[in-house]
Design a protein around this motif. Sequence first.
Motif, short mmCIF file in Angstrom:
data_model
loop_
_atom_site.label_atom_id
_atom_site.label_comp_id
_atom_site.label_asym_id
_atom_site.label_seq_id
_atom_site.Cartn_x
_atom_site.Cartn_y
_atom_site.Cartn_z
N ARG A 177 0.87 -1.19 0.00
CA ARG A 177 0.00 0.00 0.00
C ARG A 177 0.91 1.23 0.00
N PHE A 178 0.88 1.97 -1.10
CA PHE A 178 1.72 3.15 -1.34
C PHE A 178 0.87 4.39 -1.06
N GLY A 179 1.23 5.15 -0.03
CA GLY A 179 0.52 6.38 0.29
C GLY A 179 1.12 7.57 -0.44
N VAL A 180 0.26 8.38 -1.04
CA VAL A 180 0.69 9.61 -1.70
C VAL A 180 -0.08 10.74 -1.03
N VAL A 181 0.65 11.64 -0.38
CA VAL A 181 0.06 12.68 0.46
C VAL A 181 0.43 14.05 -0.08
N ARG A 182 -0.51 14.95 0.04
CA ARG A 182 -0.24 16.35 -0.28
C ARG A 182 -1.12 17.19 0.64
N ARG A 183 -0.80 18.45 0.78
CA ARG A 183 -1.57 19.29 1.71
C ARG A 183 -3.05 19.33 1.34
N LEU A 184 -3.37 19.53 0.08
CA LEU A 184 -4.76 19.64 -0.34
C LEU A 184 -5.10 18.58 -1.38
N MET A 185 -6.27 18.00 -1.25
CA MET A 185 -6.74 17.01 -2.22
C MET A 185 -6.88 17.64 -3.60
N VAL A 186 -7.30 18.89 -3.66
CA VAL A 186 -7.46 19.55 -4.95
C VAL A 186 -6.11 19.65 -5.68
N ASP A 187 -5.02 19.81 -4.94
CA ASP A 187 -3.70 19.85 -5.57
C ASP A 187 -3.29 18.47 -6.08
N LEU A 188 -3.63 17.43 -5.33
CA LEU A 188 -3.38 16.07 -5.83
C LEU A 188 -4.15 15.83 -7.12
N GLU A 189 -5.41 16.26 -7.16
CA GLU A 189 -6.24 16.04 -8.34
C GLU A 189 -5.77 16.88 -9.54
N ARG A 190 -5.21 18.04 -9.27
CA ARG A 190 -4.79 18.95 -10.34
C ARG A 190 -3.44 18.56 -10.93
N THR A 191 -2.52 18.04 -10.12
CA THR A 191 -1.17 17.80 -10.62
C THR A 191 -0.66 16.38 -10.39
N THR A 192 -0.70 15.90 -9.17
CA THR A 192 -0.06 14.63 -8.84
C THR A 192 -0.78 13.44 -9.47
N ILE A 193 -2.10 13.39 -9.34
CA ILE A 193 -2.85 12.26 -9.90
C ILE A 193 -2.72 12.23 -11.43
N PRO A 194 -2.83 13.35 -12.15
CA PRO A 194 -2.58 13.29 -13.60
C PRO A 194 -1.18 12.78 -13.94
N SER A 195 -0.18 13.15 -13.15
CA SER A 195 1.17 12.62 -13.40
C SER A 195 1.19 11.11 -13.22
N TRP A 196 0.51 10.60 -12.18
CA TRP A 196 0.42 9.16 -11.97
C TRP A 196 -0.31 8.50 -13.14
N GLN A 197 -1.43 9.09 -13.55
CA GLN A 197 -2.26 8.49 -14.60
C GLN A 197 -1.61 8.55 -15.97
N HIS A 198 -0.63 9.40 -16.15
CA HIS A 198 0.13 9.40 -17.39
C HIS A 198 0.79 8.03 -17.57
N TRP A 199 1.25 7.45 -16.48
CA TRP A 199 1.93 6.16 -16.52
C TRP A 199 0.99 4.99 -16.20
N PHE A 200 0.01 5.24 -15.34
CA PHE A 200 -0.90 4.18 -14.88
C PHE A 200 -2.34 4.68 -14.97
N PRO A 201 -2.95 4.61 -16.16
CA PRO A 201 -4.31 5.14 -16.34
C PRO A 201 -5.33 4.43 -15.46
N ARG A 202 -6.45 5.11 -15.22
CA ARG A 202 -7.52 4.54 -14.37
C ARG A 202 -7.97 3.17 -14.86
N ALA A 203 -7.97 2.95 -16.16
CA ALA A 203 -8.44 1.68 -16.71
C ALA A 203 -7.51 0.52 -16.36
N LEU A 204 -6.31 0.82 -15.92
CA LEU A 204 -5.37 -0.22 -15.52
C LEU A 204 -5.65 -0.57 -14.06
N GLY A 205 -6.32 -1.65 -13.83
CA GLY A 205 -6.71 -2.02 -12.47
C GLY A 205 -8.05 -1.42 -12.13
N SER A 206 -8.24 -1.05 -10.87
CA SER A 206 -9.51 -0.46 -10.45
C SER A 206 -9.24 0.87 -9.75
#
Length: 183
Positions: free
Chosen positions: A68-97
């Motif tokens: 279980r890999f935790g990814v933390v940032r001060r605000l969820m909106v910042d994760l959604e705006r930058t960090t999660i898109p960076s993750w999904q560039h490599w691991f799209p939502r369709a890969l897994g659940s």
Amino acid sequence: MSARAARPQDIPAWQPPGPVSAAFCDAGEAVSVLMGPIAGGKTTTSLQRGVMAAMAWPETKPGLRKVRFGVVRRLMVDLERTTIPSWQHWFPRALGSWRGARGEPQTQEIAFQHPRGGRIELEVVFRGIGDQDIDQALRGWEVSYAYVDECDTLAPGALLWLLTRLGRYPSETLHRNPTRLWG
């Protein structure tokens, strides 16, 4: 884990963008921080380090690594705006659940084959701290290791407190789990 098993060709090959990133990925210290220029690959390197750490994690049972890999940032909106898109560039939502609504903690589960055989079940949990102190936001959180994106934006002492939440998953390997936190 209910995630569809990814085929080897589904997991993209990644190489560190330079020697500093490579050394950061190989760091064995309990806490390490990557600094560098804007658009220098810090976020991608830190996220990919989480995948690499899953490959080195102790086996839960022969042939299986649960992480279980935790990814933390001060605000969820910042994760959604930058960090999660960076993750999904490599691991799209369709890969897994993928689960979790906008503005709330979100999780992706990916199962894939270890390059040397066996299976890795990787759960990536994205959480924003928000206006809570870190104790309120992450009390009871059990993760294998964590990445704190933009760690300089968290309250003083937050990284030290977060160290107490690491190495707790899975419980079957608790006595062998290393403690790793990076930002």
